[in-house]
Scaffold this motif. Sequence first.
Motif, short mmCIF file in Angstrom:
data_model
loop_
_atom_site.label_atom_id
_atom_site.label_comp_id
_atom_site.label_asym_id
_atom_site.label_seq_id
_atom_site.Cartn_x
_atom_site.Cartn_y
_atom_site.Cartn_z
N ALA A 82 0.83 -1.20 0.00
CA ALA A 82 0.00 0.00 0.00
C ALA A 82 0.86 1.25 0.00
O ALA A 82 1.99 1.25 0.51
CB ALA A 82 -0.93 0.00 1.22
N ARG A 83 0.33 2.31 -0.57
CA ARG A 83 1.05 3.58 -0.60
C ARG A 83 1.10 4.21 0.79
O ARG A 83 0.11 4.26 1.50
CB ARG A 83 0.38 4.53 -1.59
CG ARG A 83 1.15 5.82 -1.82
CD ARG A 83 0.70 6.53 -3.07
NE ARG A 83 -0.71 6.81 -3.09
CZ ARG A 83 -1.24 7.90 -3.64
NH1 ARG A 83 -0.45 8.81 -4.19
NH2 ARG A 83 -2.54 8.09 -3.65
N ARG A 84 2.26 4.71 1.17
CA ARG A 84 2.44 5.38 2.45
C ARG A 84 2.56 6.87 2.25
O ARG A 84 2.82 7.33 1.13
CB ARG A 84 3.69 4.83 3.15
CG ARG A 84 3.63 3.36 3.48
CD ARG A 84 4.87 2.91 4.24
NE ARG A 84 6.08 3.02 3.43
CZ ARG A 84 6.51 2.07 2.61
NH1 ARG A 84 5.82 0.94 2.47
NH2 ARG A 84 7.62 2.24 1.92
N ARG A 89 2.66 7.06 -6.55
CA ARG A 89 2.27 5.78 -7.14
C ARG A 89 3.46 5.15 -7.86
O ARG A 89 3.60 3.93 -7.90
CB ARG A 89 1.10 5.98 -8.10
CG ARG A 89 -0.18 6.44 -7.39
CD ARG A 89 -1.34 6.54 -8.35
NE ARG A 89 -2.50 7.14 -7.71
CZ ARG A 89 -3.37 6.50 -6.95
NH1 ARG A 89 -3.21 5.22 -6.74
NH2 ARG A 89 -4.39 7.13 -6.40
N GLY A 214 -6.75 10.07 -3.56
CA GLY A 214 -6.12 8.99 -2.83
C GLY A 214 -5.11 9.49 -1.82
O GLY A 214 -5.05 9.00 -0.68
N ALA A 215 -4.31 10.48 -2.21
CA ALA A 215 -3.29 11.02 -1.32
C ALA A 215 -3.92 11.69 -0.10
O ALA A 215 -3.36 11.63 1.00
CB ALA A 215 -2.42 12.02 -2.07
N VAL A 218 -4.66 8.92 2.31
CA VAL A 218 -3.41 8.40 2.86
C VAL A 218 -2.89 9.33 3.96
O VAL A 218 -2.46 8.88 5.03
CB VAL A 218 -2.35 8.25 1.75
CG1 VAL A 218 -0.96 7.99 2.34
CG2 VAL A 218 -2.73 7.10 0.82
N SER A 219 -2.96 10.64 3.72
CA SER A 219 -2.44 11.59 4.70
C SER A 219 -3.27 11.60 5.98
O SER A 219 -2.75 11.82 7.07
CB SER A 219 -2.40 13.00 4.09
OG SER A 219 -3.71 13.48 3.84
N SER A 225 -4.05 2.99 3.04
CA SER A 225 -4.68 3.83 2.03
C SER A 225 -6.16 3.45 1.94
O SER A 225 -6.66 2.61 2.69
CB SER A 225 -3.99 3.65 0.67
OG SER A 225 -3.97 2.29 0.29
#
Length: 318
Positions: A82-84, A89, A214-215, A218-219, A225
Amino acid sequence: MRRRKITVIGAGNVGAAVAHGLLVKGLGNVVLMDVVEGLAAGKALDLLQSGPVEGWAYDVKGTAHYRDTADSDVVVITAGVARRPGMSREDLTATNARIVWEAAKQAAAYSPRAHIVVVSNPLDVMCYIALRASGFPPNRVYGQSGVLDSSRFRTFIAQELGVAGEDVHAYVLGGHGDEMVPLVRYAYVGCVPVDHLIPQTRLREIVERTKRGGAEIVSLLKQGSAYYAPAASTVQMVQSVLEDRKRILPMSVYLNGQYGLSDIYFGVPAVLGGDGVERMIELNLDDGELAALNRSAETIRRAVAAARDHLKSEGVWC
């Protein structure tokens, strides 16, 4: 009568949420697969025990072995890192490329007639990898991207106007990343063009928020995410295939000349039915929109090249 079988590869938050959505919709028996021993089995047992409460009677099995996925009608690939926070991406490419390659290769070996729906990021790149690894025709390998991005766009418009999101119709084209292209000209609330209802300055802010959708999550989460909306979007696609609904959905598909692009997975509206991607819808775009699409395509091409080089260095690209 044989029940349909859907495999979800990857038992993280997205995979588990997809499995739950498939069961609630009654789309078929579900196999939840993850290479981490016990992870998929535990989540599958938890899901199974919710059946008497939620009112569905389909089977769900958790496994760490690809052989249990045999003869699936649809394989959903959610596996990957998963994106941190702070990670683009594109940063995901090297790790997830190998994971998706192996997942698609094994899925094709055990279920040669299946459809593959890719959810892993970076999405458009992973679709291309899944195509090459599986050897399937492009109409049976496609990705969930524009359904999610368009849902975010629709949500923000609905919030701005205080209307139901289902009455907002809008498309997001291009890559599933920072270079995506929300199409304001093709956005409607009911039958009214959205630019008749929202000032241009505010629309530009909504477009930018969509690109960062998406970001933003995530934040806020700090770890992990989004998974509810990605899962719901994926379930809609699987339903359209298994029930031959022929929905027009914005999704990542293999282009061969459409929109002036070839040999690339890219987000465009397409008819999705029992035969997979049955045709693509080519919208009449202006010069600015086409330029934005081309910028998005170049970003994807660079990421695909990086993934290809990484896999070649590991001796798995063919």
